[in-house]
Design an enzyme around this catalytic site. Structure first.
Site, mmCIF file in Angstrom:
data_model
loop_
_atom_site.group_PDB
_atom_site.id
_atom_site.type_symbol
_atom_site.label_atom_id
_atom_site.label_comp_id
_atom_site.label_asym_id
_atom_site.label_seq_id
_atom_site.Cartn_x
_atom_site.Cartn_y
_atom_site.Cartn_z
ATOM 1 N N HIS A 41 0.846 -1.188 0.000
ATOM 2 C CA HIS A 41 0.000 0.000 0.000
ATOM 3 C C HIS A 41 0.887 1.246 0.000
ATOM 4 C CE1 HIS A 41 -2.309 -3.296 1.737
ATOM 5 N NE2 HIS A 41 -3.414 -2.667 1.376
ATOM 6 N N HIS A 81 -1.923 -0.946 7.114
ATOM 7 C CA HIS A 81 -1.597 -1.187 5.702
ATOM 8 C C HIS A 81 -0.511 -0.232 5.220
ATOM 9 C CE1 HIS A 81 -4.887 1.777 5.894
ATOM 10 N NE2 HIS A 81 -4.261 2.358 4.899
ATOM 11 N N GLY A 130 -3.489 -3.604 11.706
ATOM 12 C CA GLY A 130 -3.966 -4.138 10.433
ATOM 13 C C GLY A 130 -5.478 -4.193 10.456
ATOM 14 N N ILE A 200 -10.425 8.790 0.835
ATOM 15 C CA ILE A 200 -10.355 7.675 -0.112
ATOM 16 C C ILE A 200 -10.512 6.352 0.625
ATOM 17 C CG2 ILE A 200 -8.824 6.399 -1.674
ATOM 18 C CD1 ILE A 200 -9.962 8.899 -2.941
ATOM 19 N N HIS A 272 -4.079 3.218 -3.375
ATOM 20 C CA HIS A 272 -4.176 2.641 -2.028
ATOM 21 C C HIS A 272 -3.454 1.313 -1.879
ATOM 22 C CE1 HIS A 272 -5.814 1.297 1.787
ATOM 23 N NE2 HIS A 272 -6.211 0.181 1.181
ATOM 24 N N GLU A 418 -17.435 -3.643 25.512
ATOM 25 C CA GLU A 418 -16.620 -4.863 25.608
ATOM 26 C C GLU A 418 -15.445 -4.856 24.628
ATOM 27 O OE1 GLU A 418 -20.778 -5.920 26.955
ATOM 28 O OE2 GLU A 418 -19.909 -4.910 25.218
ATOM 29 N N HIS A 480 -28.030 -14.980 26.181
ATOM 30 C CA HIS A 480 -26.937 -14.778 27.131
ATOM 31 C C HIS A 480 -26.188 -16.073 27.459
ATOM 32 C CE1 HIS A 480 -28.657 -10.870 27.513
ATOM 33 N NE2 HIS A 480 -27.929 -10.522 28.555
ATOM 34 N N ARG A 527 -22.089 -18.937 37.069
ATOM 35 C CA ARG A 527 -23.019 -18.183 37.911
ATOM 36 C C ARG A 527 -23.482 -19.044 39.073
ATOM 37 N NH1 ARG A 527 -29.270 -16.414 36.715
ATOM 38 N NH2 ARG A 527 -29.453 -14.916 38.423
#
Length: 669
Positions: A41, A81, A130, A200, A272, A418, A480, A527
């Site tokens: 790139h 990149h 990356g 771009i 690119h 998370e 869950h 649990r």
């Protein structure tokens, strides 16, 4: 066409070599390396070369002769990149392993110049990037770790910036919202993002899908924002200088032209992700006024860059002298005190062995932390808005790390983030001096998985406390209840998934995870309450990943394997089978990943016999087949769970001692 040969903003090292000429050295190396590799790139390095040149020559605190200098500034190339930008800079400034031969070997096997940066501090690469968004998200962790350590050791030892180069793709990834929102909340003023605003994307102009005002977005996070011409050296310098005066994180939107200098591809998607081609490179050389052969950097230009690499030697020498008189600081950087760790783990095991509590492993994990946190000040806890459920906080250490309290405290309230939390922990760990752990539900490991995988790839120590690990969580239902997650996490190389059966194994798994400094850990915890089954000895039985919990013969007719909450179910079946005169061996498997690392003799001693083999786990079978073989039986889940009390669900899905016994009887016929 850009007036790329304009002489702007003289440097302090070699007045006859302008910063623009120095930037063109980066562009030339990027073009040449990508062309030789026939892969890569070139556009981003060419577009951001001016910004990088000003940053390195005017602001960045670093020392190529000691790349691991603890008080260096960090530069995270989030748009990985564009790796040739980083490799070119690190060759030019004098990182010894980053030679011109390595530049020529760009993207080749075993080179130090892979397609996307892979963490290599000696080469000046701070982290692996990356997957877009991961770098800018982890940078929040770098910056937070700096503030935490600064609070402990003050400006004389810890006083550095975290810079990030990020692009439109980073801004589009959702993780950038999670982490940058958090960074704004935390007023991380030493975090400066240099946004490559080139408009771009691979598909074309970003207007196809991305039209928000990024600066307004970051304004709403509480950041300082600026918009500049990314090819105006003085504007770049003034913007960074201003960013260093703010009391908030800073975003500098640098309007750049991808493939700067290329005659037909500048400012287009074609610059690119592919080599420019021989003709285009020849035209770029003419536009840039770069008359030198491929990979040739004239001595005067290289000398100017090498002087940049030496500009912080006085600062480095003074810091080194100060640090030698700070033994606690140096000890903190070296990691957790192993003697203290082992002592506290043994105390926890002794407690569980004597009291034999019938508690959920999320609770026994919390109890283990009560021994560890007061004794190991580098451990920094947290949770994604599930503190009470995850049991990740310790009484007396509830104060959250916040800007308002000067980043004191030992606990981070991440909010419902998370993915951001996992990446932030990666950054904290790579920075050094802190050992992060945090909590959420195992089901939500899906949200965090890209950052967990990256931690495994980088060999980064982070501990994810993931509770509510099965249908045993009950009424919250299948949204869950993780079923495929244990196998999915076990599939990640260099990632260790621990599923202890009781308090003793929980303490042992914490010890293993805290000692394993080159890998992430998943603590899959229940649990529901469980009886204490494992013996509290002075050795760590869990360290082998699987071990014989009990047996009636060293040549059993039946071998039962189980992990976590199903070990006690298997133990009930064991007792029934023994009473029926059947010889049985019960093997607890707290960490399958560790088990497969043992020597062949140990592995064979547990699985290579003629017994009936049955594995029990409230999850899918996938990761158990290597143990069971083609003829072993599995008692577990084959689909999603349901909403009901845990005891009803175990009966409904046939994960019971009775089902195990029945399976043995059928296998014996």
């Amino acid at each position: 066409m850009s007036n790329a040969s304009q002489q702007i903003s003289e440097n302090n090292f070699s007045p006859e070599i302008s910063l623009k000429i120095m930037a063109n050295a980066i562009r030339a190396l990027a073009m040449d390396a990508v062309q030789k590799a026939n892969s890569g790139h070139p556009g981003m390095p060419m577009g951001m070369a001016d910004v990088a040149t000003v940053l390195y020559s005017k602001f960045l605190k670093f020392n190529p002769k000691d790349p691991a200098w603890a008080d260096r500034d960090r530069l995270i190339l989030s748009g990985g990149h564009g790796s040739m930008l980083l490799y070119a800079l690190n060759y030019l400034t004098g990182y010894a392993p980053m030679t011109i031969e390595e530049i020529k070997n760009f993207r080749q096997l075993h080179s130090k110049t892979p397609g996307h940066p892979e963490i290599d501090i000696e080469c000046g690469v701070e982290m692996t990037t990356g997957p877009l968004g991961q770098g800018v998200a982890s940078a929040t962790g770098f910056a937070l770790a700096e503030r935490i350590l600064n609070t402990r050791f003050d400006d004389t030892l810890v006083d550095h910036y975290t810079y990030v180069m990020a692009g439109d793709g980073d801004m589009q990834e959702g993780i950038s919202h999670e982490s940058c929102s958090f960074a704004g909340h935390q007023h991380l003023s030493k975090l400066i993002v240099l946004y490559d605003d080139n408009s771009i994307s691979i598909d074309g102009d970003t207007s196809l899908s991305f039209t928000e005002d990024v600066c307004q977005r970051f304004d709403s996070y509480g950041w300082d924002t600026q918009k500049i011409d990314g090819h105006d050296m003085q504007a770049i310098e003034h913007a960074i200088a201003h960013a260093k005066t703010t009391k908030t994180p800073s975003l500098i939107a640098c309007k750049t032209k991808i493939g700067y200098g290329a005659p037909t591809k500048e400012g287009s998607a074609s610059a690119h992700g592919a080599p420019l081609g021989t003709e285009e490179i020849q035209g770029a050389r003419q536009n840039l006024g770069w008359t030198h052969a491929p990979f040739e950097i004239p001595e005067d230009i290289l000398s100017a860059w090498r002087a940049v690499g030496e500009q912080n030697l006085e600062c480095y020498t003074a810091w080194t002298a100060r640090s030698q008189n700070a033994p606690e600081f140096l000890s903190t950087l070296s990691g957790l005190d192993q003697v203290t760790l082992e002592s506290k783990i043994q105390e926890a095991k002794d407690f569980f062995g004597e009291e034999k509590p019938q508690k959920a492993t999320r609770q026994t994990s919390g109890l283990t932390l009560e021994y560890l946190i007061p004794a190991l000040p580098s451990m920094i806890g947290g949770s994604a808005d599930l503190t009470g459920s995850n049991n990740t906080i310790v009484k007396g250490y509830e104060e959250g790390i916040q800007a308002e309290n000067g980043y004191s405290g030992r606990y981070i309230y991440y909010g419902v983030r998370e993915h951001g939390m996992a990446a932030i922990m990666n950054g904290m760990s790579i920075h050094g001096g802190v050992m992060p752990y945090s909590g959420t539900f195992l089901q939500f490991s899906d949200y965090a998985r890209p950052a967990i995988r990256l931690a495994a790839l980088m060999g980064t120590q982070v501990i994810h406390v993931m509770t509510h690990d099965s249908i045993g969580l009950g009424e919250d239902g299948p949204t869950h209840q993780p079923v495929e997650h244990l196998s999915a996490l076990r599939a990640i190389p260099n990632c260790y998934t621990y599923r202890p059966c009781d308090g003793v194994e929980t303490a042992e798994c914490w010890e293993i995870a805290l000692k394993k400094t080159n890998a992430p850990a998943i603590m899959a915890l229940t649990r529901q309450g469980l009886p204490t089954l494992a013996p509290a000895t002075t050795s760590n039985a869990s360290a082998k990943g699987a071990y014989i919990l009990c047996e009636t013969s060293n040549d059993p007719q039946v071998t039962l394997f189980a992990s976590g909450s199903e070990v006690f179910i298997a133990k009930e079946a064991y007792d029934t089978l023994v009473s029926d005169g059947i010889t049985v061996r019960l093997i607890s498997v707290p960490c399958m990943d560790l088990f497969w690392e043992q020597d062949s003799a140990y592995i064979e001693s547990l699985i290579c016999n003629n017994s009936i083999k049955i594995a029990v786990e409230a999850a899918v079978r996938q990761s158990w087949d290597r143990i069971l073989g083609a003829h072993g039986a599995f008692i577990g889940m084959t689909g999603f769970g349901g909403s009901a009390p845990a005891s009803d669900l175990y009966k409904h899905f046939g994960i019971t001692a009775e089902a195990i016994v029945e399976t043995v009887k059928k296998k014996q016929k």
